[in-house]
Design a protein around this motif. Structure first.
Motif, PDB file in Angstrom:
ATOM      1  N   ILE A 119       0.824  -1.203   0.000  1.00 43.23           N
ATOM      2  CA  ILE A 119       0.000   0.000   0.000  1.00 43.23           C
ATOM      3  C   ILE A 119       0.862   1.258   0.000  1.00 43.23           C
ATOM      4  O   ILE A 119       0.592   2.214  -0.716  1.00 43.23           O
TER       5      ILE A 119
ATOM      6  N   ASP B  20      -7.406   2.578 -15.265  1.00 40.49           N
ATOM      7  CA  ASP B  20      -6.056   2.579 -14.728  1.00 40.49           C
ATOM      8  C   ASP B  20      -5.305   1.367 -15.253  1.00 40.49           C
ATOM      9  O   ASP B  20      -5.460   0.255 -14.772  1.00 40.49           O
TER      10      ASP B  20
ATOM     11  N   PHE C 236      -3.069  -1.524 -13.373  1.00 39.60           N
ATOM     12  CA  PHE C 236      -3.546  -2.802 -12.842  1.00 39.60           C
ATOM     13  C   PHE C 236      -3.443  -3.920 -13.868  1.00 39.60           C
ATOM     14  O   PHE C 236      -3.343  -5.070 -13.530  1.00 39.60           O
TER      15      PHE C 236
ATOM     16  N   ARG D  20      -9.155 -10.454  -3.685  1.00 35.32           N
ATOM     17  CA  ARG D  20      -9.394  -9.054  -3.347  1.00 35.32           C
ATOM     18  C   ARG D  20      -9.827  -8.310  -4.604  1.00 35.32           C
ATOM     19  O   ARG D  20      -9.426  -8.644  -5.720  1.00 35.32           O
TER      20      ARG D  20
ATOM     21  N   CYS E  76      -9.977  -5.634  -7.506  1.00 38.97           N
ATOM     22  CA  CYS E  76      -8.874  -4.967  -8.204  1.00 38.97           C
ATOM     23  C   CYS E  76      -9.059  -3.452  -8.098  1.00 38.97           C
ATOM     24  O   CYS E  76     -10.173  -2.944  -7.976  1.00 38.97           O
ATOM     25  N   GLY E  77      -7.959  -2.730  -8.126  1.00 37.61           N
ATOM     26  CA  GLY E  77      -7.991  -1.276  -7.910  1.00 37.61           C
ATOM     27  C   GLY E  77      -8.800  -0.550  -8.956  1.00 37.61           C
ATOM     28  O   GLY E  77      -9.551   0.383  -8.650  1.00 37.61           O
ATOM     29  N   ASP E  78      -8.657  -0.974 -10.216  1.00 37.47           N
ATOM     30  CA  ASP E  78      -9.417  -0.292 -11.263  1.00 37.47           C
ATOM     31  C   ASP E  78     -10.904  -0.560 -11.121  1.00 37.47           C
ATOM     32  O   ASP E  78     -11.726   0.326 -11.298  1.00 37.47           O
TER      33      ASP E  78
ATOM     34  N   HIS F  42     -12.438  -1.151  -8.381  1.00 38.61           N
ATOM     35  CA  HIS F  42     -12.866  -0.370  -7.227  1.00 38.61           C
ATOM     36  C   HIS F  42     -13.205   1.049  -7.665  1.00 38.61           C
ATOM     37  O   HIS F  42     -14.236   1.610  -7.278  1.00 38.61           O
ATOM     38  N   ASN F  43     -12.335   1.610  -8.494  1.00 45.27           N
ATOM     39  CA  ASN F  43     -12.554   2.952  -9.008  1.00 45.27           C
ATOM     40  C   ASN F  43     -13.783   2.984  -9.927  1.00 45.27           C
ATOM     41  O   ASN F  43     -14.642   3.859  -9.817  1.00 45.27           O
TER      42      ASN F  43
ATOM     43  N   HIS G 121     -17.207  -3.684   0.426  1.00 43.59           N
ATOM     44  CA  HIS G 121     -17.178  -2.323  -0.095  1.00 43.59           C
ATOM     45  C   HIS G 121     -18.603  -1.956  -0.481  1.00 43.59           C
ATOM     46  O   HIS G 121     -19.238  -2.701  -1.221  1.00 43.59           O
TER      47      HIS G 121
ATOM     48  N   ASN H  30     -11.416   4.339   0.718  1.00 41.12           N
ATOM     49  CA  ASN H  30     -10.173   3.970   0.023  1.00 41.12           C
ATOM     50  C   ASN H  30      -9.107   3.407   0.967  1.00 41.12           C
ATOM     51  O   ASN H  30      -7.939   3.350   0.634  1.00 41.12           O
TER      52      ASN H  30
END
Length: 787
Positions: free
Chosen positions: A596, A699, A702, A745, A747-749, A751-752, A774, A785
């Motif tokens: 992180i 993004d 990722f 988990r 993925c960051g993209d 999540h966005n 979430h 976040n």
DNA sequence: GTAGGGTTAG
């Protein structure tokens, strides 16, 4: 020798233990046409009954043209102790009224009582009096036993008490014992004041002219049952006779209430005083050792038994070994348990269930499965253990299948079985199924059950409905520490750390002691919400206030908390002060924090340690490779990939699922299997177009880091969680919350992207990933976040 | 020929 003299000799030799002789006589009757006297036939029936050979007894009985009342009652009583009320009733009904006597009525009353039909027993007692039979001490003992099952008010006991006196058996020890037992049973009814009824029982006990073993045992066991261990112990200490049963009752009371040290102290005293230890003593002590985790003590008891018991009876071997199986499995020695099980000369259902749940608890699901298939007989417990075992180990679908199968086989699930089924729904995230089972639970009145309600809290929470979990928690008639833990965990998983802490504080106010699990939960609540100071405080309170030594798992959560907050030097201080070497959980926590915060130096160190500790864990390779990729060190990326390949480590494929109209729809990365996936891709494309208008930028980082995705542009839109969400938007009613689940988990993209999607379609999206929940709403995520 | 207590599997 003629028949007459043979008959005479038989009648004297036919003792209850002479089964072989009985068979000889029987054979003789069948082959020679010898017609023995009714007396001999009755003896023959009695011998067969005594050795549980009721079918032979019945054959003899059926050969008698006009069996007398003795023959009938013997057979009836045999059926009764075998628990076959139906056949007992048949024999009784077939007995002509003119032949019946008090003894036969007594036997039938007992049969009903054995069949747990208290009402029928009491009713027959009333009928017997109406027909003019005078109840004797046996009648009262029998009917009082039955009354214990149905009486929930003291006046029921009092009524029969009066009759006992009227019938002149008010001074008979056996009758008074039964009467005491009746009051004692009544004391556990919620309708009466336990102390008042126990007082009546005690008064009877004190006024008895003669007390036998049973009187003492009943009274002491009574106090134990009404949770008054102090009174029980006082009575035991005042007892001058050496009555093993009474001591056993006391020991078992300590064990059931979790006072294991007191149990061992009493056990030693019993031994010192020369009171005969028996299988009841040993089984209680072994179970004390298993529950308390006293491995050494348990081994000592085991060794002592092996040394001292030269000629153990079959019953002794069976019950002691059954408890040893549980002992060894609870101490993590599954192999020893299996050995004992294999060597047992005779096994009963308890043995099979013990080894089954041993395997289940040790997470040896394959072994458990084969035991389950091998079992010669199963009961409700067997099925329940298997259902909840499968659920606990993540086999939700298999567990639900088994739960349905047990119902098809005509078994009525108990609250524990329902708890297992509910946990299966929690694992699967199957809200529709969970709700259905919830309504069944309510209909059957199991909603006051702790196990079922605790499972419901977890189920609703893990299906994303924290508020429903809360409703269950608040409406429970009583709760235990597991309920609190479940509710605190529910809030924690959904990122509501402050509320989780508030609930924990309330738990303390209500004098519920936190346990190891509570602290694991509260630490991760702090971690998910970034509450560093609070987390430290609770961690320190474990040993300071509650005498709980933090384990590696607790340390790992503390380190997770510190690293997520970027406090690496503090984390290092903690690892340095730990009373043990850092294991895998500690390094994993460090690695997560490093990922992180981009702390590559420490991160790489942690990853390299994890390679040694758990070389088959895919997550480490992926995080490390991503770190090197971010640093642009492509050689290292290649090295990690090669390492992974060489060691045969496979990345667990990402998969997400969503429930639509009671059906679970599963999507994989780049899914091409789901029948409607083409429509999903098309809809997603439109959606991305709308999202870009609001400022969404995919993004690509990722993608770059995703070791499985070779085609960048496509891979981004094809993550399984996106497909599941889009499918939900297409299929669920307008405005309905989209609830999806992912095995890894998020993925960051994604999540966005979900923030934007929630805004574009004006819907709430709830995602459960491997670690937490979430909630996306109006362009925001509940995790802030911080994940 | 009939009764009543203490144990082991979640």
């Amino acid at each position: 020798m003629d028949f007459r003299s043979i008959a005479h000799r038989y009648s004297t030799l036919l003792t209850p233990n002479s089964q072989t002789l009985a068979r000889a006589v029987h054979a003789h009757i069948l082959t020679s046409g010898f017609r023995p006297s009714p007396y001999i036939l009755n003896r023959l029936i009695a011998v067969y009954c005594k050795s549980s050979n009721i079918r032979y007894a019945r054959r003899v009985f059926d050969k008698i043209p006009q069996p007398d009342i003795v023959a009938r009652t013997t057979l009836l009583a045999a059926y009764s102790s075998a628990g076959d009320v139906k056949l007992a009733k048949q024999v009784f009904r077939a007995t002509p009224m003119s032949m019946r006597d008090t003894v036969s009525y007594n036997a039938m009353i007992t049969a009903y009582s054995h069949g747990r039909d208290g009402h029928a027993a009491v009713w027959l007692f009333v009928e017997m009096k109406r027909k003019g039979f005078f109840p004797d001490s046996f009648s009262f003992s029998s009917v009082l036993g039955a009354l214990s099952m149905i009486a929930d008010e003291e006046k029921h006991c009092k009524q029969l008490h009066c009759e006992v006196v009227k019938c002149g058996v008010g001074n008979v020890t056996s009758v008074l014992n039964s009467l005491i037992s009746c009051y004692v049973n009544c004391a556990s009814s919620p309708l009466v004041s336990s102390s008042l009824v126990m007082g009546s029982a005690r008064k009877l006990f004190d006024e008895m002219h003669e007390r036998d073993e049973l009187s003492w045992t009943t009274m002491i066991a009574g106090y134990v049952r009404s949770d008054d261990l102090g009174a029980a112990r006082k009575l035991l200490d005042g007892m001058t006779e050496k009555i093993a049963c009474a001591w056993n009752a006391m020991i078992s009371g300590y064990v059931q209430h979790g006072f294991y040290n007191a149990a061992f102290e009493l056990f030693r005293k019993m031994h010192l005083m020369g009171i005969q230890l028996d299988e009841y003593t040993y089984t209680s002590m072994i179970s004390a050792a298993s529950n308390a985790g006293f491995y050494k003590c348990g081994r000592q008891v085991h060794a002592y038994i092996l040394r001292t018991e030269a000629q153990p009876s079959e019953h002794f071997i069976l019950s002691v070994h059954n408890s040893l199986i549980t002992f060894y499995t609870k101490c993590g020695k599954v192999v020893q348990a299996r050995e004992i099980f294999n060597k047992m000369p005779v096994k009963d259902l308890v043995s099979w269930n013990a080894i089954l749940s041993g395997f289940v608890n040790a997470r040896c699901i394959e072994e458990a499965n084969s035991i389950f298939k091998e079992m010669p007989e199963r009961n409700l417990l067997t099925w329940t253990v298997m259902v909840s075992g499968l659920a606990q180990n993540g086999f939700g679908e298999e567990a639900l299948k088994l739960f349905n199968q047990m119902r098809l086989e005509g078994l009525e699930p108990c609250d524990y079985s329902y708890a297992g089924a509910i946990m299966s729904c929690a694992v699967l995230g199957s809200l529709d199924n969970g709700k259905q089972i919830h309504s069944q639970v309510v209909r059957l009145g199991h909603d006051s059950s702790l196990s079922a309600s605790n499972a419901l809290i977890t189920m609703y929470a893990r299906c994303g409905l924290v508020e429903s979990a809360y409703t269950v928690f608040l409406t429970m008639p009583y709760v235990d520490s597991i309920s609190w833990n479940a509710m605190i965990a529910a809030l924690a998983q959904h990122g509501r750390g402050v509320e989780a802490i508030q609930l924990y504080e309330q738990m303390l106010k209500e004098d519920i002691l936190p346990d190891r699990i509570t602290f694991l939960t509260i630490l991760s609540a702090c971690s998910h919400a970034g509450l560093v100071k609070e987390g430290r405080h609770y961690f320190d309170s474990m040993s300071a206030c509650y005498d709980i030594t933090p384990g590696e798992d607790h340390y790992a959560r503390l380190i997770d908390l510190l690293c997520r907050a970027g406090l690496f030097s503090e984390a290092k201080n903690v690892t340095d002060s730990m009373p043990f070497e850092s294991g895998a959980p500690i390094w994993e926590a460090l690695l997560t924090g490093c990922r992180i915060h981009g702390n590559f130096e420490l991160g790489i160190q942690a990853a390299e340690r994890l390679f040694e500790l758990m070389p088959q864990h895919d997550g480490t390779y992926i995080i490390l490779s991503n770190m090197y990729a971010t640093l642009g060190q492509w050689d290292e990326v290649a090295r990690v990939r090669k390492l992974m390949r060489d060691r045969g480590v496979k990345k667990e494929p990402g998969c997400s699922w969503i429930e639509v109209e009671n059906m679970v729809h599963v999507f994989l990365v780049d899914d091409a299997v789901h029948p409607e996936v083409q429509a999903v891709y098309k809809y997603l494309e439109q959606l991305v177009h709308e999202m870009r208008k609001l400022g969404y930028v995919p993004d690509t980082k990722f993608v770059l880091h995703d070791m499985e995705s070779e085609h960048k542009e496509h891979a981004l839109s094809a993550h399984s969680e996106k497909l599941a969400v889009v499918y939900g938007i297409m299929k669920l009613p307008l405005g309905a919350t989209i609830r999806i689940f992912k095995n890894l988990r998020i993925c960051g993209d994604c999540h966005n992207a979900f923030k934007f999607i929630s805004k574009v379609v004006g819907r709430e999206i709830v995602v459960r990933d491997r670690k937490r929940f979430h909630h996306f709403k109006n362009g925001q995520c509940s995790c802030g976040n911080y994940w």
